[in-house]
Motif scaffolding. Structure first.
Motif, PDB file in Angstrom:
ATOM      1  N   ALA A 119       0.835  -1.207   0.000  1.00 36.20           N
ATOM      2  CA  ALA A 119       0.000   0.000   0.000  1.00 36.20           C
ATOM      3  C   ALA A 119       0.869   1.257   0.000  1.00 36.20           C
ATOM      4  CB  ALA A 119      -0.933  -0.001   1.217  1.00 36.20           C
ATOM      5  N   LEU A 120       1.943   1.244   0.783  1.00 37.09           N
ATOM      6  CA  LEU A 120       2.843   2.397   0.828  1.00 37.09           C
ATOM      7  C   LEU A 120       3.513   2.627  -0.515  1.00 37.09           C
ATOM      8  CD1 LEU A 120       4.112   4.594   2.611  1.00 37.09           C
ATOM      9  CD2 LEU A 120       5.932   2.977   3.125  1.00 37.09           C
ATOM     10  N   ILE A 121       3.931   1.556  -1.176  1.00 34.69           N
ATOM     11  CA  ILE A 121       4.554   1.677  -2.499  1.00 34.69           C
ATOM     12  C   ILE A 121       3.566   2.262  -3.506  1.00 34.69           C
ATOM     13  CG2 ILE A 121       5.432   0.324  -4.453  1.00 34.69           C
ATOM     14  CD1 ILE A 121       6.773  -1.504  -2.342  1.00 34.69           C
ATOM     15  N   VAL A 122       2.321   1.792  -3.480  1.00 35.72           N
ATOM     16  CA  VAL A 122       1.293   2.309  -4.396  1.00 35.72           C
ATOM     17  C   VAL A 122       1.057   3.799  -4.142  1.00 35.72           C
ATOM     18  CG1 VAL A 122      -1.180   2.190  -4.942  1.00 35.72           C
ATOM     19  CG2 VAL A 122       0.171   0.093  -4.780  1.00 35.72           C
ATOM     20  N   ILE A 123       0.998   4.187  -2.877  1.00 38.54           N
ATOM     21  CA  ILE A 123       0.768   5.593  -2.534  1.00 38.54           C
ATOM     22  C   ILE A 123       1.949   6.460  -3.000  1.00 38.54           C
ATOM     23  CG2 ILE A 123       0.644   7.197  -0.577  1.00 38.54           C
ATOM     24  CD1 ILE A 123      -1.063   5.039   0.836  1.00 38.54           C
ATOM     25  N   VAL A 124       3.178   5.985  -2.780  1.00 42.34           N
ATOM     26  CA  VAL A 124       4.359   6.749  -3.189  1.00 42.34           C
ATOM     27  C   VAL A 124       4.404   6.901  -4.712  1.00 42.34           C
ATOM     28  CG1 VAL A 124       6.884   6.682  -3.300  1.00 42.34           C
ATOM     29  CG2 VAL A 124       5.724   6.236  -1.141  1.00 42.34           C
ATOM     30  N   VAL A 125       4.127   5.818  -5.437  1.00 39.69           N
ATOM     31  CA  VAL A 125       4.134   5.881  -6.908  1.00 39.69           C
ATOM     32  C   VAL A 125       3.058   6.858  -7.394  1.00 39.69           C
ATOM     33  CG1 VAL A 125       3.659   4.558  -9.005  1.00 39.69           C
ATOM     34  CG2 VAL A 125       5.196   3.628  -7.270  1.00 39.69           C
ATOM     35  N   ALA A 126       1.859   6.787  -6.814  1.00 36.45           N
ATOM     36  CA  ALA A 126       0.792   7.720  -7.197  1.00 36.45           C
ATOM     37  C   ALA A 126       1.200   9.161  -6.892  1.00 36.45           C
ATOM     38  CB  ALA A 126      -0.500   7.373  -6.467  1.00 36.45           C
ATOM     39  N   ILE A 162       4.251  10.377  -6.782  1.00 36.82           N
ATOM     40  CA  ILE A 162       5.273  10.789  -7.757  1.00 36.82           C
ATOM     41  C   ILE A 162       4.625  11.127  -9.094  1.00 36.82           C
ATOM     42  CG2 ILE A 162       7.227   9.952  -9.115  1.00 36.82           C
ATOM     43  CD1 ILE A 162       8.104   8.400  -6.587  1.00 36.82           C
ATOM     44  N   ILE A 163       3.701  10.302  -9.547  1.00 41.81           N
ATOM     45  CA  ILE A 163       3.034  10.550 -10.831  1.00 41.81           C
ATOM     46  C   ILE A 163       2.236  11.847 -10.785  1.00 41.81           C
ATOM     47  CG2 ILE A 163       1.223   9.700 -12.378  1.00 41.81           C
ATOM     48  CD1 ILE A 163       2.244   6.845 -11.715  1.00 41.81           C
ATOM     49  N   GLN A 164       1.541  12.093  -9.677  1.00 43.52           N
ATOM     50  CA  GLN A 164       0.728  13.300  -9.546  1.00 43.52           C
ATOM     51  C   GLN A 164       1.576  14.571  -9.492  1.00 43.52           C
ATOM     52  OE1 GLN A 164      -2.711  13.886  -9.280  1.00 43.52           O
ATOM     53  NE2 GLN A 164      -2.857  11.812 -10.093  1.00 43.52           N
ATOM     54  N   ASN A 165       2.820  14.451  -9.032  1.00 37.96           N
ATOM     55  CA  ASN A 165       3.665  15.630  -8.828  1.00 37.96           C
ATOM     56  C   ASN A 165       4.877  15.638  -9.755  1.00 37.96           C
ATOM     57  OD1 ASN A 165       2.314  16.961  -6.522  1.00 37.96           O
ATOM     58  ND2 ASN A 165       2.674  14.965  -5.607  1.00 37.96           N
ATOM     59  N   SER A 166       4.697  15.186 -10.976  1.00 39.64           N
ATOM     60  CA  SER A 166       5.837  15.111 -11.895  1.00 39.64           C
ATOM     61  C   SER A 166       5.930  16.323 -12.828  1.00 39.64           C
ATOM     62  CB  SER A 166       5.755  13.824 -12.720  1.00 39.64           C
ATOM     63  OG  SER A 166       4.581  13.836 -13.502  1.00 39.64           O
ATOM     64  N   VAL A 217      18.028  33.360  -7.817  1.00 44.32           N
ATOM     65  CA  VAL A 217      18.119  32.240  -8.754  1.00 44.32           C
ATOM     66  C   VAL A 217      16.719  31.772  -9.124  1.00 44.32           C
ATOM     67  CG1 VAL A 217      18.992  29.895  -9.070  1.00 44.32           C
ATOM     68  CG2 VAL A 217      20.279  31.510  -7.688  1.00 44.32           C
ATOM     69  N   THR A 218      16.521  31.518 -10.394  1.00 41.24           N
ATOM     70  CA  THR A 218      15.277  30.931 -10.872  1.00 41.24           C
ATOM     71  C   THR A 218      15.642  29.649 -11.604  1.00 41.24           C
ATOM     72  OG1 THR A 218      14.259  33.105 -11.127  1.00 41.24           O
ATOM     73  CG2 THR A 218      13.260  31.296 -12.341  1.00 41.24           C
ATOM     74  N   HIS A 219      14.896  28.584 -11.274  1.00 39.88           N
ATOM     75  CA  HIS A 219      15.227  27.277 -11.841  1.00 39.88           C
ATOM     76  C   HIS A 219      13.940  26.497 -12.078  1.00 39.88           C
ATOM     77  CE1 HIS A 219      17.673  23.749 -12.588  1.00 39.88           C
ATOM     78  NE2 HIS A 219      16.946  23.071 -11.722  1.00 39.88           N
ATOM     79  N   LYS A 220      13.910  25.739 -13.162  1.00 37.82           N
ATOM     80  CA  LYS A 220      12.778  24.847 -13.420  1.00 37.82           C
ATOM     81  C   LYS A 220      13.151  23.459 -12.932  1.00 37.82           C
ATOM     82  CE  LYS A 220      10.303  26.868 -17.254  1.00 37.82           C
ATOM     83  NZ  LYS A 220       8.970  26.909 -16.719  1.00 37.82           N
ATOM     84  N   ALA A 221      12.226  22.828 -12.202  1.00 35.82           N
ATOM     85  CA  ALA A 221      12.474  21.486 -11.673  1.00 35.82           C
ATOM     86  C   ALA A 221      11.139  20.752 -11.568  1.00 35.82           C
ATOM     87  CB  ALA A 221      13.132  21.567 -10.306  1.00 35.82           C
ATOM     88  N   HIS A 222      11.211  19.433 -11.507  1.00 38.81           N
ATOM     89  CA  HIS A 222      10.000  18.646 -11.291  1.00 38.81           C
ATOM     90  C   HIS A 222       9.549  18.861  -9.847  1.00 38.81           C
ATOM     91  CE1 HIS A 222       9.822  16.413 -15.054  1.00 38.81           C
ATOM     92  NE2 HIS A 222      11.159  16.407 -15.025  1.00 38.81           N
ATOM     93  N   LEU A 223       8.256  18.981  -9.673  1.00 45.35           N
ATOM     94  CA  LEU A 223       7.693  19.280  -8.360  1.00 45.35           C
ATOM     95  C   LEU A 223       8.094  18.229  -7.322  1.00 45.35           C
ATOM     96  CD1 LEU A 223       5.924  21.036  -6.585  1.00 45.35           C
ATOM     97  CD2 LEU A 223       3.939  19.771  -7.416  1.00 45.35           C
ATOM     98  N   ILE A 224       8.173  16.971  -7.713  1.00 48.38           N
ATOM     99  CA  ILE A 224       8.514  15.923  -6.763  1.00 48.38           C
ATOM    100  C   ILE A 224       9.901  16.150  -6.171  1.00 48.38           C
ATOM    101  CG2 ILE A 224       9.361  14.307  -8.506  1.00 48.38           C
ATOM    102  CD1 ILE A 224       7.480  13.403  -5.298  1.00 48.38           C
ATOM    103  N   TRP A 225      10.854  16.636  -7.001  1.00 44.83           N
ATOM    104  CA  TRP A 225      12.205  16.894  -6.485  1.00 44.83           C
ATOM    105  C   TRP A 225      12.213  18.091  -5.546  1.00 44.83           C
ATOM    106  CZ3 TRP A 225      14.934  12.919  -6.484  1.00 44.83           C
ATOM    107  CH2 TRP A 225      14.899  12.003  -7.533  1.00 44.83           C
ATOM    108  N   VAL A 226      11.374  19.062  -5.827  1.00 46.65           N
ATOM    109  CA  VAL A 226      11.261  20.217  -4.934  1.00 46.65           C
ATOM    110  C   VAL A 226      10.700  19.756  -3.586  1.00 46.65           C
ATOM    111  CG1 VAL A 226      10.123  22.444  -4.580  1.00 46.65           C
ATOM    112  CG2 VAL A 226      10.982  21.829  -6.848  1.00 46.65           C
TER     113      VAL A 226
END
Length: 103
Positions: A33-40, A42-46, A56-65
């Motif tokens: 269940a934890l793995i499914v939640i983490v994957v979801a 990551i997908i939602q915040n990509s 400084v201004t930088h573009k990054a994926h939301l999950i890394w932020v």
């Protein structure tokens, strides 16, 4: 009439094995269940976001932020908690010393 045998060592061992299997199954389901939640998550915040940090201004994926903010929060929380842990350790040490003197 013959008496029925009571719970002996075999019965206790079997209960222990069943409890261990049940705990392992629950742990496995919770991990899945934890793995499914983490994957979801990551997908939602990509999506890409623009991060403005002082000059400084930088573009990054939301999950890394999010992960960077989490890591920074953990580090700062640990650093801020160190003086309190030292104070508690000193207090416990003093209490132990007082108990030894009272004996």
């Amino acid at each position: 009439m013959a008496e029925l045998p009571g719970p002996g060592p075999d019965h206790q061992e079997m209960d222990h094995v069943l409890r261990r299997r049940r705990r392992r199954a629950i742990r496995g389901l919770m991990s899945l269940a934890l793995i499914v939640i983490v994957v979801a998550f990551i997908i939602q915040n990509s999506q890409l976001v623009t991060v403005h940090f002082w000059f400084v201004t930088h573009k990054a994926h939301l999950i890394w932020v999010i992960i960077a903010c989490l890591a920074a929060g953990i580090v700062f929380g640990y650093i801020l908690g160190v003086p309190e842990r030292r104070k508690m350790r000193r207090r416990r040490k003093a209490e132990r010393a007082n108990r030894r003197q009272d004996r």
